[in-house]
Design a protein around this motif. Structure first.
Motif, PDB file in Angstrom:
ATOM      1  N   UNK A  22     -49.071  10.082   6.045  1.00  0.00           N
ATOM      2  CA  UNK A  22     -50.039   9.252   6.775  1.00  0.00           C
ATOM      3  C   UNK A  22     -49.348   7.969   7.244  1.00  0.00           C
ATOM      4  N   UNK A  23     -49.976   7.249   8.121  1.00  0.00           N
ATOM      5  CA  UNK A  23     -49.368   6.007   8.609  1.00  0.00           C
ATOM      6  C   UNK A  23     -49.240   5.013   7.450  1.00  0.00           C
ATOM      7  N   UNK A  24     -48.284   4.097   7.603  1.00  0.00           N
ATOM      8  CA  UNK A  24     -48.045   3.139   6.511  1.00  0.00           C
ATOM      9  C   UNK A  24     -49.281   2.304   6.184  1.00  0.00           C
ATOM     10  N   UNK A  25     -50.006   1.807   7.174  1.00  0.00           N
ATOM     11  CA  UNK A  25     -51.223   1.065   6.796  1.00  0.00           C
ATOM     12  C   UNK A  25     -52.185   1.904   5.959  1.00  0.00           C
ATOM     13  N   UNK A  26     -52.295   3.188   6.302  1.00  0.00           N
ATOM     14  CA  UNK A  26     -53.192   4.057   5.535  1.00  0.00           C
ATOM     15  C   UNK A  26     -52.648   4.272   4.124  1.00  0.00           C
ATOM     16  N   UNK A  27     -51.306   4.432   4.003  1.00  0.00           N
ATOM     17  CA  UNK A  27     -50.685   4.567   2.684  1.00  0.00           C
ATOM     18  C   UNK A  27     -50.974   3.338   1.821  1.00  0.00           C
ATOM     19  N   UNK A  28     -50.862   2.164   2.422  1.00  0.00           N
ATOM     20  CA  UNK A  28     -51.057   0.910   1.686  1.00  0.00           C
ATOM     21  C   UNK A  28     -52.509   0.787   1.210  1.00  0.00           C
ATOM     22  N   UNK A  29     -53.449   1.077   2.111  1.00  0.00           N
ATOM     23  CA  UNK A  29     -54.875   0.994   1.753  1.00  0.00           C
ATOM     24  C   UNK A  29     -55.183   1.984   0.621  1.00  0.00           C
ATOM     25  N   UNK A  30     -54.642   3.218   0.737  1.00  0.00           N
ATOM     26  CA  UNK A  30     -54.875   4.225  -0.310  1.00  0.00           C
ATOM     27  C   UNK A  30     -54.307   3.753  -1.646  1.00  0.00           C
ATOM     28  N   UNK A  31     -53.111   3.138  -1.611  1.00  0.00           N
ATOM     29  CA  UNK A  31     -52.481   2.678  -2.848  1.00  0.00           C
ATOM     30  C   UNK A  31     -53.293   1.564  -3.495  1.00  0.00           C
ATOM     31  N   UNK A  32     -53.776   0.619  -2.707  1.00  0.00           N
ATOM     32  CA  UNK A  32     -54.556  -0.502  -3.261  1.00  0.00           C
ATOM     33  C   UNK A  32     -55.869   0.008  -3.852  1.00  0.00           C
ATOM     34  N   UNK A  33     -56.513   0.972  -3.154  1.00  0.00           N
ATOM     35  CA  UNK A  33     -57.769   1.531  -3.673  1.00  0.00           C
ATOM     36  C   UNK A  33     -57.529   2.320  -4.960  1.00  0.00           C
ATOM     37  N   UNK A  34     -56.426   3.078  -5.002  1.00  0.00           N
ATOM     38  CA  UNK A  34     -56.150   3.905  -6.179  1.00  0.00           C
ATOM     39  C   UNK A  34     -55.763   3.047  -7.380  1.00  0.00           C
ATOM     40  N   UNK A  35     -54.986   1.981  -7.145  1.00  0.00           N
ATOM     41  CA  UNK A  35     -54.574   1.110  -8.252  1.00  0.00           C
ATOM     42  C   UNK A  35     -55.765   0.316  -8.792  1.00  0.00           C
ATOM     43  N   UNK A  36     -56.666  -0.105  -7.907  1.00  0.00           N
ATOM     44  CA  UNK A  36     -57.938  -0.726  -8.273  1.00  0.00           C
ATOM     45  C   UNK A  36     -57.779  -1.882  -9.271  1.00  0.00           C
ATOM     46  N   UNK A  37     -56.830  -2.787  -8.990  1.00  0.00           N
ATOM     47  CA  UNK A  37     -56.663  -3.970  -9.842  1.00  0.00           C
ATOM     48  C   UNK A  37     -57.661  -5.038  -9.427  1.00  0.00           C
ATOM     49  N   UNK A  38     -58.141  -5.798 -10.405  1.00  0.00           N
ATOM     50  CA  UNK A  38     -59.124  -6.848 -10.126  1.00  0.00           C
ATOM     51  C   UNK A  38     -58.522  -7.938  -9.244  1.00  0.00           C
ATOM     52  N   UNK A  39     -57.252  -8.309  -9.538  1.00  0.00           N
ATOM     53  CA  UNK A  39     -56.604  -9.383  -8.789  1.00  0.00           C
ATOM     54  C   UNK A  39     -55.737  -8.869  -7.652  1.00  0.00           C
ATOM     55  N   UNK A  40     -55.842  -7.600  -7.303  1.00  0.00           N
ATOM     56  CA  UNK A  40     -55.028  -7.041  -6.237  1.00  0.00           C
ATOM     57  C   UNK A  40     -53.751  -6.431  -6.785  1.00  0.00           C
TER      58      UNK A  40
END
Length: 180
Positions: free
Chosen positions: A13-31
């Protein structure tokens, strides 16, 4: 045709989509920070291009500037549309007081020196107060005879010459009285 399909890796997938998926999957409170995002993408998609870290940094910066991501305390998180914008360091700006409805804000004066009026009459230069010319005085012309002539004219005027006076020479032979 079969060899072309084997040599091409499965499309990412495109890099922006990869990044969004990674942030959602990691699901850290502070990012999530950049290294955790990178490790997640590497573990999920395996074989990545050679310039993965520079591509990731580039796309994170683009998404941060566009407002898709918020960068706070070295972590990236998805932008919340309802959250107030986070302020940086320093003193907060003063709150602007709204003007009453009947008042109109006067236009501010432009900065710098105002331009000269081309239709204005020419003014004469300012009269000098003391009659002396401005600036350093002109250098005096040298006398005709050179330095020697100038020193004789100074001595005749009974004025001491400039500089250190010459050393007085005593005679080499002085009279010595022998008085035994």
């Amino acid at each position: 045709m079969a060899t072309e399909e084997v040599n091409n890796p499965p499309s990412l997938p495109s890099y922006p989509q990869l990044i969004i998926n990674a942030i959602e999957a990691l699901n850290d409170k502070n990012g999530s920070n950049k290294t955790s995002i990178s490790k997640y993408i590497e573990s999920k998609y395996g074989d990545l291009p050679a310039g993965h870290s520079s591509l990731l940094s580039h796309h994170l910066n683009i998404m941060k500037e566009s407002g898709e991501l918020v960068f706070w305390k070295n972590n990236y998180m998805k932008a919340d549309p309802n959250a107030p914008p986070r302020r940086g360091r320093g003193r907060p700006p003063k709150p602007k007081v709204p003007l009453p409805p009947g008042m109109v804000l006067s236009s501010a004066r432009p900065r710098g020196r105002p331009p000269k009026d081309p239709n204005a009459p020419l003014r004469s230069p300012k009269p000098s107060g003391s009659g002396k010319p401005r600036g350093r005085p002109r250098k005096m012309a040298r006398p005709e005879g050179g330095i020697a002539a100038s020193s004789t004219t100074m001595m005749s005027a009974s004025v001491r010459p400039r500089g250190r006076p010459p050393k007085v020479k005593t005679s080499a032979f002085t009279e010595v009285s022998v008085g035994h």
